[in-house]
Design a protein around this motif. Structure first.
Motif, PDB file in Angstrom:
ATOM      1  N   ALA A   1       0.829  -1.203   0.000  1.00  0.00           N
ATOM      2  CA  ALA A   1       0.000   0.000   0.000  1.00  0.00           C
ATOM      3  C   ALA A   1       0.862   1.251   0.000  1.00  0.00           C
ATOM      4  N   VAL A   2       2.021   1.183   0.652  1.00  0.00           N
ATOM      5  CA  VAL A   2       2.915   2.330   0.698  1.00  0.00           C
ATOM      6  C   VAL A   2       3.615   2.510  -0.640  1.00  0.00           C
ATOM      7  N   VAL A   3       4.116   1.409  -1.206  1.00  0.00           N
ATOM      8  CA  VAL A   3       4.833   1.468  -2.472  1.00  0.00           C
ATOM      9  C   VAL A   3       3.915   1.903  -3.608  1.00  0.00           C
ATOM     10  N   ASP A   4       2.626   1.704  -3.446  1.00  0.00           N
ATOM     11  CA  ASP A   4       1.669   2.071  -4.483  1.00  0.00           C
ATOM     12  C   ASP A   4       1.822   3.522  -4.929  1.00  0.00           C
TER      13      ASP A   4
ATOM     14  N   PRO B   1     -14.250   2.760  -3.208  1.00  0.00           N
ATOM     15  CA  PRO B   1     -15.345   2.010  -2.580  1.00  0.00           C
ATOM     16  C   PRO B   1     -16.520   1.725  -3.506  1.00  0.00           C
ATOM     17  N   ASP B   2     -16.617   2.445  -4.624  1.00  0.00           N
ATOM     18  CA  ASP B   2     -17.748   2.256  -5.528  1.00  0.00           C
ATOM     19  C   ASP B   2     -17.431   1.326  -6.695  1.00  0.00           C
ATOM     20  N   LYS B   3     -16.240   0.740  -6.735  1.00  0.00           N
ATOM     21  CA  LYS B   3     -15.857  -0.069  -7.894  1.00  0.00           C
ATOM     22  C   LYS B   3     -15.600  -1.524  -7.505  1.00  0.00           C
ATOM     23  N   PRO B   4     -16.042  -2.461  -8.362  1.00  0.00           N
ATOM     24  CA  PRO B   4     -15.696  -3.871  -8.124  1.00  0.00           C
ATOM     25  C   PRO B   4     -14.192  -4.095  -8.265  1.00  0.00           C
ATOM     26  N   LEU B   5     -13.706  -5.162  -7.653  1.00  0.00           N
ATOM     27  CA  LEU B   5     -12.284  -5.511  -7.659  1.00  0.00           C
ATOM     28  C   LEU B   5     -12.099  -6.866  -8.344  1.00  0.00           C
TER      29      LEU B   5
ATOM     30  N   LEU C   1      -6.708  -6.211  -1.781  1.00  0.00           N
ATOM     31  CA  LEU C   1      -8.132  -5.958  -1.988  1.00  0.00           C
ATOM     32  C   LEU C   1      -8.646  -4.910  -1.006  1.00  0.00           C
ATOM     33  N   GLN C   2      -8.177  -4.982   0.226  1.00  0.00           N
ATOM     34  CA  GLN C   2      -8.587  -3.999   1.228  1.00  0.00           C
ATOM     35  C   GLN C   2      -8.133  -2.596   0.836  1.00  0.00           C
ATOM     36  N   HIS C   3      -6.901  -2.493   0.358  1.00  0.00           N
ATOM     37  CA  HIS C   3      -6.350  -1.195  -0.033  1.00  0.00           C
ATOM     38  C   HIS C   3      -7.196  -0.545  -1.123  1.00  0.00           C
ATOM     39  N   TYR C   4      -7.515  -1.313  -2.170  1.00  0.00           N
ATOM     40  CA  TYR C   4      -8.241  -0.724  -3.289  1.00  0.00           C
ATOM     41  C   TYR C   4      -9.735  -0.607  -3.018  1.00  0.00           C
ATOM     42  N   SER C   5     -10.262  -1.418  -2.120  1.00  0.00           N
ATOM     43  CA  SER C   5     -11.671  -1.237  -1.759  1.00  0.00           C
ATOM     44  C   SER C   5     -11.857   0.058  -0.980  1.00  0.00           C
TER      45      SER C   5
ATOM     46  N   GLY D   1     -16.947  -7.914   3.255  1.00  0.00           N
ATOM     47  CA  GLY D   1     -17.692  -6.875   2.561  1.00  0.00           C
ATOM     48  C   GLY D   1     -17.031  -6.285   1.349  1.00  0.00           C
ATOM     49  N   MET D   2     -15.862  -6.820   0.940  1.00  0.00           N
ATOM     50  CA  MET D   2     -15.193  -6.271  -0.241  1.00  0.00           C
ATOM     51  C   MET D   2     -15.852  -6.823  -1.507  1.00  0.00           C
TER      52      MET D   2
END
Length: 443
Positions: A248-251, A313-317, A305-309, A356-357
């Protein structure tokens, strides 16, 4: 797919992680949900699939930037004809269909379609007509990648991504592909791992470091334009550009500078996850020329998945690439098998869904071993192929073929499954969250 040698990229990663570690504390953040004793399957709408790319598997490659890198001796192994997907695509697609999956991901190579400026090769289009037709005939949905790091040799002569005509040329090809294949109702990927693409262009001499901002700007412009074009031609389309997740940091220094600028033109978030970053990475050398030695932390797929959710929050993964490398098909040094890694990864996807993701799909990389951007030593395939030593290119099933088939038919791992190894405490894959609110597994 990620290349074997990423030493320079890793230095950036480690410097960023080191800075982030200084902020990691033991104070508790908001607690995550209690892990369930029983996990529900992922459901009938979940998209199980496999991922692949054209250049890595087709063989018989036309002139391109990557063909030139190989000819110039910038890779350990020659391409040869890889697994000869050009002639064996029907049998490989049939192997994928036997898994019971719904999605078959592949790339359409620009260099095969446009051998010279203004010249279009109908034979190239007919090949992809047959590939897409075979995927649909086998009951699967195509996932089409428009750009997996390869462009025609004549574009290299013009300067590649540094040329002012590159983006218009790229769009002319992409629009033809969309016009031809929108009727097959594919999932669309515009660019594979944009930041890593730029890194490889620089490291192989196709781009000056000073031209990287120009390239990334071009990727943004091209994505935004073709996204709109796809939706004009294919109104119900689902379009993404997949992201290579390390941390998540390197992102913030990886694909985020592109993704943040195209976020309003992404219908879902495509995520590639392979390796963890072990807690001792800062003091132990990691050689990405031998990726089978890298730390595998399947729980990192949950953190990704948690990072991008949280970011979207409105987009599927969608996990668009995931797999485990071995050294020429040999067992891993730690005894971890392809089946272990696959089951453990799916467990954490089910955990993410339970928490909930909005996870819509998973593609395994790949149906067969292939050319891992310079080498055949790193093998990821469900079916292994000894490309350098077996002229017959026989596809031999690994232990994960039966495992993935069982997972697909059951919609996940059994409800009472437990990972073969516990989550890594305070994982560098997601700090400080994995320190303040670590993942746990019920007894």
């Amino acid at each position: 797919m990620q290349p074997a040698d990423r030493r320079s990229h890793l230095l950036v990663v480690l410097a960023t992680v080191a800075a982030a570690l200084l902020t990691c504390t033991a104070t508790s953040a908001s607690a995550r949900p209690t892990p369930p004793d029983q996990l529900a399957p992922l459901g009938p709408d979940f998209l199980w699939g496999i991922a692949s790319s054209g250049y890595q598997s087709e063989g018989h490659a036309p002139d391109s930037n990557w063909s030139r890198y190989i000819a110039a001796g910038k890779t350990p192994d020659p391409l040869l004809d890889s697994v000869d997907f050009l002639n064996r695509f029907r049998s490989d697609i049939a192997l994928a269909a036997q898994l019971g999956i719904k999605v078959y991901g592949t790339g359409i190579e620009w260099a095969r379609l446009q051998p010279a400026p203004g010249v279009w090769d109908e034979n190239g289009f007919r090949f992809y007509d047959e590939v897409i037709g075979a995927i649909r005939a086998a009951g699967m949905r195509p996932m089409i990648s428009l750009d997996h790091w390869v462009y025609p040799g004549w574009e290299a002569d013009r300067g590649g991504w540094a040329s002012p005509t590159f983006v218009p040329d790229w769009l002319a090809n992409a629009q033809r592909v969309v016009d031809r294949y929108a009727g097959a109702d594919p999932l669309w990927t515009t660019f594979n791992e944009p930041a890593l693409n730029a890194y490889l262009e620089v490291s192989h001499g196709g781009l000056s470091p000073t031209d990287v901002p120009m390239m990334l700007d071009g990727i943004v412009r091209a994505h935004r334009s073709i996204y709109d074009y796809i939706h004009r031609v294919h109104p119900t389309a689902m379009v993404t550009s997949n992201i290579a997740y390390l941390s998540a940091v390197v992102d913030v220094v990886n694909d985020w500078p592109v993704v943040d600028r195209i976020a309003d033109k992404l219908d879902f978030i495509g995520i590639d996850y392979y390796y963890g970053l072990a807690p001792d990475t800062l003091t132990t050398s990691t050689d990405f020329a031998e990726p089978w030695k890298n730390s595998l932390q399947p729980e990192g797929i949950y953190y990704a998945l948690q990072h991008y959710s949280r970011a979207f929050p409105d987009k599927p993964l969608y996990i668009m690439e995931n797999g485990m490398p071995t050294d020429n098909g040999l067992p891993r040094f730690d005894g971890y098998t392809r089946s272990d890694n696959l089951r453990d990864s799916i467990y954490w996807i089910q955990r993410a869904k339970a928490d909930g993701m909005n996870v819509m799909g998973y593609d395994y990389w790949s149906i067969t071993d292939n050319y891992e951007w310079g080498t055949y030593s790193a093998r990821f395939g469900l079916y292994t192929v000894d490309i350098l030593n077996d002229p017959s290119l026989t596809r031999r099933p690994t232990d994960a073929v039966a495992t993935y088939t069982d997972i697909v038919h059951a919609g996940g791992v059994p409800s009472n499954y437990r990972p073969t190894r516990p989550p890594t405490p305070c994982s560098l894959v997601d700090i400080p969250t994995s320190c303040t609110d670590p993942l746990t597994v019920p007894n």
